[in-house]
Motif scaffolding. Sequence first.
Motif, mmCIF file in Angstrom:
data_model
loop_
_atom_site.group_PDB
_atom_site.id
_atom_site.type_symbol
_atom_site.label_atom_id
_atom_site.label_comp_id
_atom_site.label_asym_id
_atom_site.label_seq_id
_atom_site.Cartn_x
_atom_site.Cartn_y
_atom_site.Cartn_z
ATOM 1 N N PHE A 127 26.123 26.408 -4.403
ATOM 2 C CA PHE A 127 26.029 27.772 -3.873
ATOM 3 C C PHE A 127 27.410 28.409 -3.762
ATOM 4 C CE2 PHE A 127 26.682 29.873 0.299
ATOM 5 C CZ PHE A 127 26.053 31.086 0.053
ATOM 6 N N SER A 128 28.395 27.645 -3.309
ATOM 7 C CA SER A 128 29.752 28.182 -3.154
ATOM 8 C C SER A 128 30.330 28.623 -4.491
ATOM 9 C CB SER A 128 30.657 27.120 -2.508
ATOM 10 O OG SER A 128 30.175 26.745 -1.241
ATOM 11 N N VAL A 129 30.181 27.769 -5.526
ATOM 12 C CA VAL A 129 30.699 28.130 -6.847
ATOM 13 C C VAL A 129 29.937 29.329 -7.415
ATOM 14 C CG1 VAL A 129 31.059 27.311 -9.202
ATOM 15 C CG2 VAL A 129 31.457 25.764 -7.288
ATOM 16 N N LEU A 130 28.608 29.334 -7.255
ATOM 17 C CA LEU A 130 27.810 30.454 -7.769
ATOM 18 C C LEU A 130 28.151 31.760 -7.071
ATOM 19 C CD1 LEU A 130 24.203 29.015 -8.310
ATOM 20 C CD2 LEU A 130 25.911 29.603 -10.029
ATOM 21 N N VAL A 131 28.390 31.692 -5.747
ATOM 22 C CA VAL A 131 28.743 32.915 -5.020
ATOM 23 C C VAL A 131 30.068 33.465 -5.533
ATOM 24 C CG1 VAL A 131 29.578 33.751 -2.789
ATOM 25 C CG2 VAL A 131 27.426 32.539 -2.920
ATOM 26 N N LEU A 132 31.065 32.603 -5.711
ATOM 27 C CA LEU A 132 32.356 33.077 -6.207
ATOM 28 C C LEU A 132 32.219 33.655 -7.611
ATOM 29 C CD1 LEU A 132 34.728 30.223 -4.954
ATOM 30 C CD2 LEU A 132 34.556 32.548 -4.071
ATOM 31 N N MET A 133 31.458 32.983 -8.468
ATOM 32 C CA MET A 133 31.234 33.512 -9.813
ATOM 33 C C MET A 133 30.474 34.828 -9.757
ATOM 34 S SD MET A 133 32.304 31.855 -12.577
ATOM 35 C CE MET A 133 31.054 31.988 -13.856
ATOM 36 N N ALA A 134 29.407 34.860 -8.944
ATOM 37 C CA ALA A 134 28.542 36.039 -8.904
ATOM 38 C C ALA A 134 29.230 37.226 -8.240
ATOM 39 C CB ALA A 134 27.243 35.713 -8.180
ATOM 40 N N LEU A 135 30.107 36.978 -7.267
ATOM 41 C CA LEU A 135 30.837 38.088 -6.648
ATOM 42 C C LEU A 135 31.639 38.847 -7.693
ATOM 43 C CD1 LEU A 135 32.185 36.645 -3.265
ATOM 44 C CD2 LEU A 135 30.477 38.436 -3.566
ATOM 45 N N LEU B 138 28.109 26.752 -18.859
ATOM 46 C CA LEU B 138 27.080 26.087 -18.065
ATOM 47 C C LEU B 138 26.705 26.898 -16.837
ATOM 48 C CD1 LEU B 138 28.526 22.445 -18.180
ATOM 49 C CD2 LEU B 138 26.790 23.452 -19.671
ATOM 50 N N TYR B 139 27.584 27.816 -16.425
ATOM 51 C CA TYR B 139 27.356 28.570 -15.198
ATOM 52 C C TYR B 139 27.038 30.038 -15.435
ATOM 53 C CZ TYR B 139 28.938 24.694 -12.291
ATOM 54 O OH TYR B 139 29.031 23.486 -11.663
ATOM 55 N N ILE B 140 27.277 30.539 -16.647
ATOM 56 C CA ILE B 140 27.144 31.972 -16.854
ATOM 57 C C ILE B 140 25.691 32.427 -16.733
ATOM 58 C CG2 ILE B 140 26.951 31.766 -19.366
ATOM 59 C CD1 ILE B 140 28.753 34.550 -17.394
ATOM 60 N N VAL B 141 24.730 31.617 -17.210
ATOM 61 C CA VAL B 141 23.311 31.997 -17.105
ATOM 62 C C VAL B 141 22.883 32.038 -15.639
ATOM 63 C CG1 VAL B 141 20.951 31.356 -17.690
ATOM 64 C CG2 VAL B 141 22.762 31.115 -19.393
ATOM 65 N N ASP B 142 23.247 30.984 -14.893
ATOM 66 C CA ASP B 142 22.911 30.964 -13.470
ATOM 67 C C ASP B 142 23.552 32.132 -12.737
ATOM 68 O OD1 ASP B 142 21.401 28.714 -13.764
ATOM 69 O OD2 ASP B 142 22.969 27.323 -13.135
ATOM 70 N N THR B 143 24.776 32.481 -13.128
ATOM 71 C CA THR B 143 25.473 33.588 -12.463
ATOM 72 C C THR B 143 24.770 34.913 -12.714
ATOM 73 O OG1 THR B 143 27.556 32.396 -12.757
ATOM 74 C CG2 THR B 143 27.699 34.719 -12.174
ATOM 75 N N PHE B 144 24.337 35.147 -13.953
ATOM 76 C CA PHE B 144 23.591 36.369 -14.247
ATOM 77 C C PHE B 144 22.266 36.381 -13.487
ATOM 78 C CE2 PHE B 144 26.316 37.283 -17.959
ATOM 79 C CZ PHE B 144 26.437 38.652 -17.806
ATOM 80 N N MET B 145 21.629 35.223 -13.368
ATOM 81 C CA MET B 145 20.382 35.156 -12.594
ATOM 82 C C MET B 145 20.637 35.552 -11.148
ATOM 83 S SD MET B 145 17.942 32.001 -13.778
ATOM 84 C CE MET B 145 19.052 30.716 -13.244
ATOM 85 N N VAL B 146 21.740 35.074 -10.581
ATOM 86 C CA VAL B 146 22.080 35.404 -9.198
ATOM 87 C C VAL B 146 22.252 36.904 -9.029
ATOM 88 C CG1 VAL B 146 23.902 35.227 -7.445
ATOM 89 C CG2 VAL B 146 23.097 33.175 -8.611
ATOM 90 N N VAL B 147 22.994 37.533 -9.951
ATOM 91 C CA VAL B 147 23.283 38.967 -9.838
ATOM 92 C C VAL B 147 22.015 39.800 -10.003
ATOM 93 C CG1 VAL B 147 24.531 40.894 -10.878
ATOM 94 C CG2 VAL B 147 25.671 38.689 -10.578
ATOM 95 N N GLY C 202 20.162 41.751 -6.872
ATOM 96 C CA GLY C 202 20.373 43.192 -6.897
ATOM 97 C C GLY C 202 21.837 43.487 -7.144
ATOM 98 N N ALA C 203 22.135 44.115 -8.267
ATOM 99 C CA ALA C 203 23.525 44.367 -8.636
ATOM 100 C C ALA C 203 24.218 45.237 -7.588
ATOM 101 C CB ALA C 203 23.580 45.057 -10.010
ATOM 102 N N ALA C 204 25.499 44.977 -7.402
ATOM 103 C CA ALA C 204 26.365 45.759 -6.509
ATOM 104 C C ALA C 204 25.988 45.601 -5.047
ATOM 105 C CB ALA C 204 26.346 47.244 -6.903
ATOM 106 N N ASN C 205 25.322 44.501 -4.692
ATOM 107 C CA ASN C 205 24.965 44.297 -3.295
ATOM 108 C C ASN C 205 25.443 42.914 -2.865
ATOM 109 O OD1 ASN C 205 23.071 43.449 -0.965
ATOM 110 N ND2 ASN C 205 22.673 45.640 -1.183
ATOM 111 N N LEU C 206 26.352 42.890 -1.907
ATOM 112 C CA LEU C 206 26.953 41.632 -1.469
ATOM 113 C C LEU C 206 25.927 40.719 -0.812
ATOM 114 C CD1 LEU C 206 29.488 39.896 -1.033
ATOM 115 C CD2 LEU C 206 29.905 41.171 1.074
ATOM 116 N N MET C 207 25.105 41.255 0.082
ATOM 117 C CA MET C 207 24.110 40.437 0.770
ATOM 118 C C MET C 207 23.088 39.874 -0.210
ATOM 119 S SD MET C 207 23.196 39.057 3.513
ATOM 120 C CE MET C 207 24.279 39.935 4.657
ATOM 121 N N GLY C 208 22.680 40.683 -1.185
ATOM 122 C CA GLY C 208 21.745 40.200 -2.187
ATOM 123 C C GLY C 208 22.331 39.082 -3.023
ATOM 124 N N THR C 209 23.616 39.184 -3.375
ATOM 125 C CA THR C 209 24.284 38.137 -4.144
ATOM 126 C C THR C 209 24.298 36.820 -3.380
ATOM 127 O OG1 THR C 209 25.688 39.761 -5.271
ATOM 128 C CG2 THR C 209 26.452 37.481 -5.246
#
Length: 308
Positions: free
Chosen positions: A25-33, A239-248, A252-259
């Motif tokens: 989750f920590s790595v995905l959050v940093l990537m997704a932010l 390995l992380y780019i697909v998961d990161t796009f899924m997170v975003v 909901g794009a441009a929303n910190l809480m949603g990310t």
Amino acid sequence: MFDGYSGSELMAIFAMQGFAGLILFSVLVLMALGLAIIFGQMGVINMAHGEFMILGAYVTYLTSLFFEAYLPGLSSIYFFVAIVLAFIAAASLGAFVEWALIRRLYKRPLDTLLATWGLSLILQQTYRSVFGAREKGVSLPDWMMGSIPVTDLVEIPINGIIVMGLTLVITFSVYFIMQRSQWGAKVRAVVQNRPMAAAVGINTSIVDRMTFALGCGIAGVAGSAFTMIGSTGPTSGQLYIVDTFMVVVFGGAANLMGTIASAFTISQAQTILEFFMSGSIAKVLTLGMIVGILMIRPQGLFTLKIRR
């Protein structure tokens, strides 16, 4: 799926996998932010985002080698220096890419997808030529090694706690920058009404460049965090780019809480399912759950209300 496990063993498994999910989750959050800032604020689909993460990981690797060779007495603090250098390196490359490539492709999302996909291949080959095809790992300082026992069956690795602490700091910093700073107000003004923002004196091209650089810099920090839990190779970012796009998309794009909520849901689902079944089946089930929710709520978990 749960056959052969006692109740206490299942509780321990869920606790251990839940904490492993927090590290993912920590790595995905940093990537997704970083990706949410670029995609949500600028409408740019950056397929090379994983390569910016790997740039940060390689900078961390080089920093560890430098401290081991020339400053062995300070090797216990090299990671904090590496975080700063990783951010600077990734942000600088991001600013250059925006100036040389992305600024010519605004309002053409499919073109940005193809261009950044080509950039990702170029960066992968560059990493392979410079660092070799084999994966590289960093040497953790002694104080980052080991784990903290919680129960007889559950232990929490210290490096995982550090990664989560780093994520909290970066997340709050991004929130302050985007919601409480003067520069964040300029970014939001450009997103909501670019012509009006330019009319009141905001340099929209500089805002775009700095926004892209910030998103890439955060990906570089994610690369530093990634070295604490895995080795680095030229294609590790994919390995992380697909998961990161899924997170975003899911959050909901441009929303910190949603990310944050989306990254937590996806990471926990994947880590727990991977223990009881194969990784590919776990990813398929996670993706199916996300697709089902998006069919009901296509705008994602959270959305910003913007007047069009």
